[in-house]
Design an enzyme around this catalytic site. Structure first.
Site, PDB file in Angstrom:
ATOM      1  N   GLY A  66      -6.987  28.402 -12.556  1.00 16.33           N
ATOM      2  CA  GLY A  66      -7.901  29.197 -11.728  1.00 16.33           C
ATOM      3  C   GLY A  66      -7.759  28.858 -10.255  1.00 16.33           C
ATOM      4  N   ASN A  67      -7.255  27.635  -9.960  1.00  9.63           N
ATOM      5  CA  ASN A  67      -6.970  27.238  -8.579  1.00  9.63           C
ATOM      6  C   ASN A  67      -5.684  27.871  -8.055  1.00  9.63           C
ATOM      7  OD1 ASN A  67      -8.612  24.260  -9.033  1.00  9.63           O
ATOM      8  ND2 ASN A  67      -8.726  25.242  -7.022  1.00  9.63           N
ATOM      9  N   SER A  68      -4.831  28.326  -8.957  1.00 12.43           N
ATOM     10  CA  SER A  68      -3.531  28.867  -8.558  1.00 12.43           C
ATOM     11  C   SER A  68      -3.684  29.961  -7.512  1.00 12.43           C
ATOM     12  CB  SER A  68      -2.799  29.443  -9.771  1.00 12.43           C
ATOM     13  OG  SER A  68      -2.426  28.440 -10.665  1.00 12.43           O
ATOM     14  N   ASP A  75       7.213  31.752  -6.223  1.00 12.76           N
ATOM     15  CA  ASP A  75       5.847  31.896  -6.737  1.00 12.76           C
ATOM     16  C   ASP A  75       4.869  32.320  -5.643  1.00 12.76           C
ATOM     17  OD1 ASP A  75       4.035  32.006  -8.784  1.00 12.76           O
ATOM     18  OD2 ASP A  75       3.473  29.887  -8.678  1.00 12.76           O
ATOM     19  N   LEU A 117      26.098  32.025  -1.557  1.00 10.00           N
ATOM     20  CA  LEU A 117      27.343  31.364  -1.207  1.00 10.00           C
ATOM     21  C   LEU A 117      28.400  31.524  -2.299  1.00 10.00           C
ATOM     22  CD1 LEU A 117      28.655  29.647   0.996  1.00 10.00           C
ATOM     23  CD2 LEU A 117      27.704  27.611  -0.103  1.00 10.00           C
ATOM     24  N   GLY A 118      27.967  31.555  -3.546  1.00  8.76           N
ATOM     25  CA  GLY A 118      28.903  31.737  -4.647  1.00  8.76           C
ATOM     26  C   GLY A 118      29.560  30.460  -5.124  1.00  8.76           C
ATOM     27  N   VAL A 119      28.761  29.382  -5.228  1.00  9.08           N
ATOM     28  CA  VAL A 119      29.305  28.101  -5.689  1.00  9.08           C
ATOM     29  C   VAL A 119      28.386  27.482  -6.732  1.00  9.08           C
ATOM     30  CG1 VAL A 119      30.488  27.573  -3.522  1.00  9.08           C
ATOM     31  CG2 VAL A 119      28.119  26.818  -3.853  1.00  9.08           C
ATOM     32  N   HIS A 167       2.657  34.169 -10.159  1.00 14.24           N
ATOM     33  CA  HIS A 167       2.270  34.115 -11.569  1.00 14.24           C
ATOM     34  C   HIS A 167       0.824  34.543 -11.797  1.00 14.24           C
ATOM     35  CE1 HIS A 167       0.732  29.946 -10.630  1.00 14.24           C
ATOM     36  NE2 HIS A 167      -0.164  30.296 -11.533  1.00 14.24           N
ATOM     37  N   ILE A 223      27.005  23.831  -7.628  1.00 18.69           N
ATOM     38  CA  ILE A 223      26.892  22.572  -6.899  1.00 18.69           C
ATOM     39  C   ILE A 223      26.142  21.527  -7.710  1.00 18.69           C
ATOM     40  CG2 ILE A 223      27.058  23.553  -4.577  1.00 18.69           C
ATOM     41  CD1 ILE A 223      24.021  23.617  -4.484  1.00 18.69           C
TER      42      ILE A 223
END
Length: 482
Positions: A224-226, A153, A281-283, A123, A285
């Site tokens: 700013g810490n990101s 991120d 996986l296609g589920v 970001h 959950i």
């Protein structure tokens, strides 16, 4: 405080005429002992501060095309709205447009290789047209994005340098709740600011991030810490400071870091491929609640309950069923839905994995060959720059809905230069390049780089398909000038 309390206690005994003899208190010695137990971060900062950088990003002013919001409204109504000063957009030469002003932002990062490879947050650099990196010795570099992953991120950027200071990378698996940590970054633009705290929790699940088991700390982290590093007392980076929980916009004692183990795994994928290849996986959950566990006859509410299986998915092919409770993935315990999501996302497509489930009260084990997760990330990195430079487009993979509609292809995120001149627009789906169907960014890149001067693109737009011829930029502009 201890010295003042002791004096008060002695005075009270004298006034009351007490015959009880109080033992002498040595507050200075006690204070020294307590001070000796507090952590000293000076060596950590001396060794690592130079490798922490400040990042300034600029997103240039731009014009964004939009659909006419008043399409179909009678002309007399529009004229009436204009007379009364109703604020609505007027069409430019190319239709209705929004003019976006120039935007600036800032963040932090840390150097992990002497030649200038830097880890930061997605970001921080997302959408940036210009990235500048500032070092503690006042050197400033232009940086380019090698790759960026929105789901975790994590982003990797690069500056051109030699013998640059680097941080020491640790192991986030060894982190313990309660241990001291330090954060270095540029909150509000104040470069190389050091804050400290303890690890408040591990593997923290946040509602918006199902792929990251965050390290929670109470070290002060602010805007700013990101992208800055989180250190343990050995001076090793154990995480990338990413988020805070706040109702005011500032620090409130809850900050979250991406574990360095996961960040390095993402870094390797971004450096090698320019994107992250994830298994699927296609589920659908959900986490087992105590009530669900009782209804399934279980003593503990652990596992990931399969609520729905998508047709044709890896799960269906492997024989998984709705109502199965996944308890192990490749021998690792699955306590909740987030654990399974992370395990599958960390695995590469087309790889086989052992999945243990509870089915009707009994254990069953199946072998699953994972599909590839839909790639909705924007292609970046050196290969992307080469293809984008000649053709003039930035592309991303198809999402699930787009795959059902088009099968294979790439979506145009930005169009300029040769592509824009040929009529390619943002939102177009590239189906074939040079007569070859496009199933991956690598195929797209190879087709563009193999072309000479012109290239035929099959484009899907508004329910129709057409071919467009693009006059490419030369492979080597310097040679052409000669």
């Amino acid at each position: 405080m201890k010295k003042t309390a002791a004096a008060a206690a002695v005075t009270f005994a004298f006034v009351a005429g007490s015959l009880v003899q109080t033992s002498p208190i040595a507050p200075i010695t006690s204070a020294h002992a307590q001070q000796a137990q507090l952590p000293d971060f000076t060596k950590l900062v001396e060794d690592n501060g130079k490798a922490v950088v400040s990042i300034q990003v600029t997103q240039k002013a731009a014009v964004r095309k939009n659909a006419n919001p008043f399409k179909g409204m009678p002309k007399d109504k529009l004229d009436e709205l204009r007379r009364f000063g109703f604020p609505f957009p007027f069409p430019g030469p190319d239709g209705f447009e929004d003019r976006m002003p120039e935007r600036k932002g800032q963040g932090s990062g840390f150097i992990i290789s002497p030649d200038g490879l830097i880890l930061t947050n997605h970001h921080v650099v997302d959408g940036a047209d210009e990235i500048k990196v500032h070092l503690t010795d006042d050197r400033e570099f232009n940086a380019k994005v090698i790759g960026s992953d929105a789901k975790t991120d994590v982003a990797v950027i690069k500056i051109d340098g030699k013998d640059l200071p680097c941080v020491k990378l640790g192991n986030s698996k060894d982190v313990k709740v309660g241990e001291w940590v330090a954060a270095i970054g540029a909150p509000f633009g104040l470069e190389n600011t050091v804050t400290s705290g303890i690890v408040s929790a591990k593997s923290r699940n946040l509602p918006s991030d199902q792929f990251v088991p965050f390290i929670q700390t109470d070290a002060a982290v602010n805007p700013g810490n990101s992208g800055g590093p989180l250190f343990n007392m050995k001076g090793e980076v154990i995480g990338i400071n990413s988020q805070i929980f706040s109702t005011s916009g500032g620090f409130m004692g809850l900050s979250f870091a991406v574990p360095i183990d996961l960040a390095l795994q993402i870094k390797d994928e971004l450096v090698k491929h320019g994107k992250v290849n994830r298994g699927r996986l296609g589920v659908m959950i959900q986490t087992m609640s105590p009530e669900l566990a009782k209804s399934f006859g279980l003593e503990k509410n652990k596992g990931a309950l399969i609520a729905q299986i998508q047709k044709g998915s890896a799960a269906e092919k492997a024989g998984l069923q709705e109502g199965d409770i996944v308890i192990l993935f490749d021998g690792k315990g699955i306590d909740n839905a987030a654990d399974l999501s992370r395990a599958v996302a960390s695995a590469r497509p087309d790889t086989e994995h052992n999945v243990k489930v509870l089915r009707e009260g009994k254990e069953a084990e199946v072998k699953v060959k994972l599909d590839a997760a839909a790639d909705t990330s924007v292609a970046k990195g050196k290969a992307a720059e080469e293809a984008r430079g000649r053709l003039g487009v930035t592309v991303r993979g198809l999402n699930d809905e787009e795959k059902k509609k088009y099968g294979d292809g790439l979506v145009v995120v930005e169009s300029h230069g040769p592509a824009s001149e040929a009529g390619i627009k943002e939102g177009d789906v590239l189906l074939s390049v040079g007569g070859k169907k496009i199933r991956s960014f690598e195929q797209f890149k190879d087709a563009v780089n193999a072309a000479d001067k012109t290239l035929a693109l099959q484009v899907a737009r508004d329910g129709s398909r057409t071919f467009l011829a693009v006059k490419l930029d030369p492979k080597d502009k310097k040679e052409e000038k000669k």
